[in-house]
Motif scaffolding. Structure first.
Motif, mmCIF file in Angstrom:
data_model
loop_
_atom_site.group_PDB
_atom_site.id
_atom_site.type_symbol
_atom_site.label_atom_id
_atom_site.label_comp_id
_atom_site.label_asym_id
_atom_site.label_seq_id
_atom_site.Cartn_x
_atom_site.Cartn_y
_atom_site.Cartn_z
ATOM 1 N N TYR A 124 -4.276 63.976 -27.255
ATOM 2 C CA TYR A 124 -3.434 64.377 -26.117
ATOM 3 C C TYR A 124 -2.277 63.393 -25.881
ATOM 4 C CZ TYR A 124 -2.599 66.539 -21.497
ATOM 5 O OH TYR A 124 -2.062 67.200 -20.419
ATOM 6 N N SER A 125 -2.352 62.206 -26.475
ATOM 7 C CA SER A 125 -1.247 61.252 -26.376
ATOM 8 C C SER A 125 0.050 61.826 -26.936
ATOM 9 C CB SER A 125 -1.583 59.975 -27.152
ATOM 10 O OG SER A 125 -2.794 59.413 -26.734
ATOM 11 N N TRP A 126 -0.066 62.805 -27.828
ATOM 12 C CA TRP A 126 1.092 63.406 -28.479
ATOM 13 C C TRP A 126 1.498 64.728 -27.822
ATOM 14 C CZ3 TRP A 126 3.686 60.460 -31.781
ATOM 15 C CH2 TRP A 126 3.013 59.432 -32.466
ATOM 16 N N ALA A 166 7.488 70.239 -29.409
ATOM 17 C CA ALA A 166 8.877 70.084 -29.865
ATOM 18 C C ALA A 166 8.951 70.061 -31.390
ATOM 19 C CB ALA A 166 9.477 68.809 -29.286
ATOM 20 N N LEU A 167 8.002 69.404 -32.022
ATOM 21 C CA LEU A 167 7.974 69.373 -33.484
ATOM 22 C C LEU A 167 7.685 70.760 -34.043
ATOM 23 C CD1 LEU A 167 6.047 66.017 -33.932
ATOM 24 C CD2 LEU A 167 8.355 66.465 -34.794
ATOM 25 N N LYS A 195 8.383 57.233 -22.835
ATOM 26 C CA LYS A 195 9.729 57.745 -23.131
ATOM 27 C C LYS A 195 9.591 58.996 -24.002
ATOM 28 C CE LYS A 195 12.345 54.454 -21.238
ATOM 29 N NZ LYS A 195 13.363 54.751 -20.216
ATOM 30 N N PRO A 196 9.000 60.060 -23.463
ATOM 31 C CA PRO A 196 8.694 61.222 -24.311
ATOM 32 C C PRO A 196 9.924 61.887 -24.909
ATOM 33 C CG PRO A 196 8.266 61.710 -21.982
ATOM 34 C CD PRO A 196 8.500 60.236 -22.086
ATOM 35 N N GLU A 197 10.965 62.123 -24.096
ATOM 36 C CA GLU A 197 12.146 62.816 -24.623
ATOM 37 C C GLU A 197 12.853 61.952 -25.661
ATOM 38 O OE1 GLU A 197 11.610 62.340 -21.356
ATOM 39 O OE2 GLU A 197 11.105 64.372 -20.660
ATOM 40 N N GLU A 198 13.003 60.658 -25.358
ATOM 41 C CA GLU A 198 13.686 59.767 -26.296
ATOM 42 C C GLU A 198 12.907 59.636 -27.602
ATOM 43 O OE1 GLU A 198 14.689 58.227 -22.108
ATOM 44 O OE2 GLU A 198 13.010 59.229 -23.124
ATOM 45 N N THR A 233 10.742 61.835 -28.910
ATOM 46 C CA THR A 233 10.817 63.098 -29.641
ATOM 47 C C THR A 233 12.167 63.248 -30.319
ATOM 48 O OG1 THR A 233 9.276 64.113 -28.075
ATOM 49 C CG2 THR A 233 10.603 65.596 -29.412
ATOM 50 N N ARG A 234 13.241 62.925 -29.592
ATOM 51 C CA ARG A 234 14.584 63.041 -30.156
ATOM 52 C C ARG A 234 14.747 62.111 -31.358
ATOM 53 N NH1 ARG A 234 17.546 61.020 -26.175
ATOM 54 N NH2 ARG A 234 17.046 62.857 -24.912
#
Length: 314
Positions: free
Chosen positions: A45-47, A53-54, A296-299, A301-302
């Protein structure tokens, strides 16, 4: 939003003599696999922020709870958690899905497993994205002896090995408090307290910094460890010296392209020698602590998607 609304339901996958609880996203993207490996004391669940998004970007996302975690098998013998077993599970997971090779991403202990996957099963790894834990060159003496000489007997790696069962019992008795106090961000710099850090975190009533995640997300981790206990996951640490011996005669160079993401507030410093061992490594720092992909989930993932889009498999 329900905590699982954007995270897939698990299946149990047999990999040799154990079963792994595996979360999949993007099954329709068969042929473009990425395996995400969690750290300690964590969970697939950490991911949760990266998996959808992936998948949307065209990847078949495979997120196992590794042995000792969640509803995956928890063998009793300490030696069943050495690096040969942990990487063997991932190789068998690729076999299950019919893949010869995949991109691997890891955080914390998961990063260590991914680095080792590239050493022990180099033909199964195309690209690497690792967070928090840089490549660890093999030390002249076994790991725990080395760490005890540098950090002393209260270092939690050393304590887990020299005083087996002590920390396990404290963490089991204070699961919610320990995880709530551990998963913090914006922790002000302070000298280390006396005693063993993980036991201190399990018993303090005044954690520093801010929560990394919502109470609802944290509840997933708490429920998992309340069911499993901590011993199986701590047994990964109890194989450090065995791993040191397993890797003795292995080529220490990681030949695959790799992205290493570091949190500038993390207690783990960047490696100054990483490019000596990983010639095709790129480094990226994010303004956060240790729990990078959750802070920093969005950063994160980007950064992962950008690097994957331009860094084709070797």
């Amino acid at each position: 939003m329900n905590r699982n609304a954007h995270f897939p339901a698990p299946t149990l996958v047999s990999v040799g003599d154990v079963e792994l609880e595996v979360f999949e996203a993007g099954r329709e993207n068969k042929g473009n696999p990425i395996v995400l490996c969690h750290g300690w004391p964590e969970h697939a669940y950490s991911w949760r922020h990266q998996a959808p998004a992936l998948a949307a970007a065209g990847y078949h996302v495979i997120v196992p709870n590794q042995r000792g975690y969640g509803n995956s098998s928890r063998p009793a013998a300490v030696a069943e958690y050495d690096i040969a077993h942990l990487t063997g599970d991932l190789a068998a997971l690729l076999d299950h899905f019919g893949y010869e090779e995949a991109t691997f991403a890891g955080h914390d202990w998961g990063a260590n497993v991914v680095w080792s996957m590239a050493l022990l099963h180099p033909g199964r790894v195309t690209r690497i994205i690792n967070l928090a834990l840089p490549y660890q060159p093999r030390t002249p003496v076994p790991w725990i002896e080395f760490m005890e000489s540098v950090f002393g007997p209260d270092n939690y790696f050393v304590h887990f090995n020299r005083q087996p069962g002590i920390a396990d019992a404290v963490l089991d008795a204070n699961t919610g408090r320990f995880l709530r106090n551990l998963f913090r961000k914006n922790v002000p710099a302070a000298p280390p307290e006396p005693g063993m850090m993980m036991i201190n975190l399990a018993t303090t009533t005044a954690p520093a910094g801010d929560p990394v995640m919502s109470d609802e997300d944290l509840a997933v981790f708490i429920a998992s460890f309340e069911a499993s206990g901590f011993t199986a996951s701590i047994n990964w640490y109890r194989n450090m010296d065995r791993n040191w011996r397993i890797l003795a005669d292995v080529d220490p160079i990681v030949h695959q392209p790799a992205l290493m993401i570091h949190g500038t507030q993390d207690l783990i410093p960047p490696s100054e020698t990483i490019s000596d061992f990983i010639p095709h490594v790129e480094m990226l720092s994010l303004d956060c602590g240790h729990w990078i992909q959750q802070e920093k989930p969005e950063e994160t993932t980007r950064a992962m998607l950008n690097w994957l889009s331009v860094r084709q498999a070797a």
